[in-house]
Design a protein around this motif. Structure first.
Motif: not given
Lengths: 317, 108
Positions: A17-20, A22-23, A26, A57
Motif C-alpha cells: 500500500s502507499a502507506e507501507a 511511505k513507512r 522513512r 509514491k
C-alpha cells in the motif's frame, strides 16, 4: 537500459500500500540520509532509496513502472512497445538514459499534456561535489577539473545524459569544510527557469606535518631536553618555506610557540597563524659519555618536577 | 571535451544574500524564510531593516534543512529545529577539529 527493482530497494512487496511504501521509505531515509547518516555508503544508498520512493509514491509513475515488467536488478531491458505512447504523449528515445530519467521524462510529458502546451518554468537541479586538495594547493590556490554527467531536458522535457567538464579556480584561502558556489553551473533550467548551481565542498588531504583548524596550522616541534632548558634557534618548515624560530630558555613540553601569519591565507585578506607545539624528546640510544653527563646533572640538580604530589597529598589529608 | 572555465564565489560571511536570493537558492519560499527568522533559526544581519540581508554562511544550513524538509516531510517548525541542531553540530565539529589539531601526533 538497466532494470532497477524499486520494490526490492524499499524492501516492500509489489502490491504494498502507499502507506507501507511511505513507512519503508522513512525508515531507510532515517538510516541513509547523507545529512543524518555518517555511514560510508550512505549517499549512494539514499540516492537509490529516494529514486525508488520518487516513483512508487506517485500512483501514475508507479503504474508506468509496473507496466515495464519485472526483471532482475541490473538486467538489460527495453520498455514494451507503445509504453511511451501509453504513458507519455509521444515516442521516447531510450538511448543513453537510465530508469530515473525515463520516469522523469514521463512526468514532464504528463505535465505538458495536462497543461495543453503551457510551459512551466522549472529551475535546474543543484549539484554538490567535493574537491579534495592538498594543503599546499589551498595555500597557493589551484585549478581543479570537474567531470559530471548531468541530465538535461530538451524543449519537450525529454531527458538525456550530458557530460560536462569544468575547470574551477579555487582561489587561495580555502580550508577544510569551506563552500564555493559556481552560479548557474548545475542542471539547466526548463522553459526559462534559472539554471541550477554547482556547490563545491573543499576537503583537505591530511598533511604529514601540519594539522589544520580553520586557517591556523599546528606543527609538532620536537626539542632535545637541553634545547628546552637552554633555549635554541630551530629551523621549522612553513608552507611558505622554512623559517628560524627562537625557542626561549625554559620552554616546557606542550607549550605553543606562535608564528604569526604563517598559517593559511584567508579568502579576502590576512592569514592564519602557525603554532609550533613543543615536544621534548629524549635520545633512546646514548653513549657512555652522554650517560655520564646526565648522571652528573642528576647528582647536582635539586629540580623536583613531582613536588606538588606531596603537597596535594598533605593538603588533602 | 573542452572544459569551460568557471568563476567561483566563497560562501562566507563577506558574501551577502537578499531574502529573495536566499529563497531562490535554497528552495524555500520567502514566507517560509520569514517564519524561520521569526523562530530565530535564521538571523538577518539587519533584523530592524525593511530589506533584510543574510550572511553567505546561512545558505549551506538552509539548503541542508530544505533537503531534509523534502526527504522527511518536515514543516517549517521542524526545519527551524533542524537548522538549530545543524548549527550546534557545525560548532562542535569545529571545536573538535581545533582540539584534535592541538594534540601531538603519536599521542592520539
Amino acid at each position: 537500459m538497466k532494470y532497477k527493482d524499486y520494490y526490492r530497494i524499499l524492501g516492500v512487496e509489489r502490491d504494498a500500500s502507499a502507506e507501507a511504501i511511505k513507512r519503508a521509505y522513512r525508515k531507510l531515509a532515517h538510516k541513509y540520509h547523507p545529512d543524518v547518516s555518517k555511514a560510508a555508503n550512505a549517499e549512494e544508498k539514499f540516492k537509490e532509496v529516494a529514486e525508488a520512493y520518487e516513483t512508487l509514491k506517485n500512483p501514475e509513475k508507479r503504474a508506468a513502472y509496473d507496466q515495464l515488467g519485472s526483471y532482475q536488478p541490473g538486467q538489460d531491458f527495453q520498455p514494451p512497445p507503445d509504453w511511451g505512447k501509453q504513458f507519455g504523449d509521444t515516442q521516447f528515445s531510450f538511448e543513453g538514459i537510465d530508469l530515473a530519467d525515463l520516469l522523469a521524462g514521463l512526468a514532464a510529458g504528463r505535465q505538458r499534456a495536462g497543461r495543453r502546451g503551457e510551459h512551466v518554468r522549472m529551475p535546474g537541479q543543484d549539484y554538490e561535489v567535493t574537491a579534495h586538495i592538498s594543503l599546499e594547493e589551498a595555500y597557493r590556490g589551484t585549478d581543479v577539473d570537474l567531470h559530471l554527467t548531468v541530465p538535461e531536458y530538451d524543449e519537450h522535457g525529454f531527458p538525456r545524459r550530458v557530460p560536462r567538464a569544468f575547470k574551477v579556480r579555487i582561489p587561495k584561502g580555502a580550508t577544510d569544510g569551506q563552500r564555493l558556489r559556481l552560479a548557474g553551473k548545475g542542471g539547466k533550467g526548463i522553459h526559462g527557469g534559472r539554471d541550477g548551481d554547482l556547490y563545491l565542498n573543499i576537503a583537505l588531504h591530511p598533511h604529514p606535518l601540519f594539522r589544520v583548524s580553520g586557517h591556523d596550522l599546528y606543527l609538532d616541534l620536537p626539542l632535545t631536553p637541553w634545547e628546552a632548558v637552554l633555549g635554541a634557534t630551530a629551523e621549522v618548515p612553513t608552507l611558505g618555506g622554512p623559517v628560524r624560530l627562537k625557542v626561549p630558555a625554559g620552554t616546557r613540553a606542550g607549550q605553543q610557540l606562535r608564528l604569526a601569519r604563517r598559517g593559511l591565507p584567508k579568502p579576502h585578506a590576512g592569514e592564519g597563524d602557525l603554532f609550533a607545539i613543543v615536544q621534548i624528546v629524549v635520545p633512546t640510544v646514548t653513549t657512555e659519555r652522554e650517560r655520564a653527563l646526565f648522571q652528573q646533572l642528576a647528582d647536582s640538580s635539586t629540580f623536583n618536577p613531582r613536588g606538588h604530589f606531596q603537597q596535594e597529598v598533605r593538603s588533602g589529608s | 571535451m573542452e572544459a569551460e572555465f568557471t568563476e567561483t564565489l566563497w560562501l562566507d560571511e563577506r558574501h551577502e544574500f537578499s531574502l529573495a536570493e536566499l529563497a531562490e537558492l535554497s528552495g524555500l519560499s520567502e514566507a517560509e524564510l520569514r517564519e524561520l527568522v521569526d523562530y530565530g533559526a535564521v538571523v538577518p544581519r539587519n533584523p530592524q531593516a525593511l530589506q533584510w540581508t543574510f550572511s553567505g554562511t546561512c545558505l549551506d544550513a538552509i539548503r541542508t534543512a530544505c533537503r531534509l524538509r523534502d526527504s522527511f516531510d518536515l514543516d517549517v517548525h521542524g526545519v527551524a529545529v533542524v537548522i538549530a541542531l545543524l548549527d550546534r553540530i557545525h560548532d562542535l565539529e569545529a571545536q573538535l577539529r581545533h582540539s584534535r589539531a592541538q594534540v601531538p601526533r603519536g599521542t592520539r
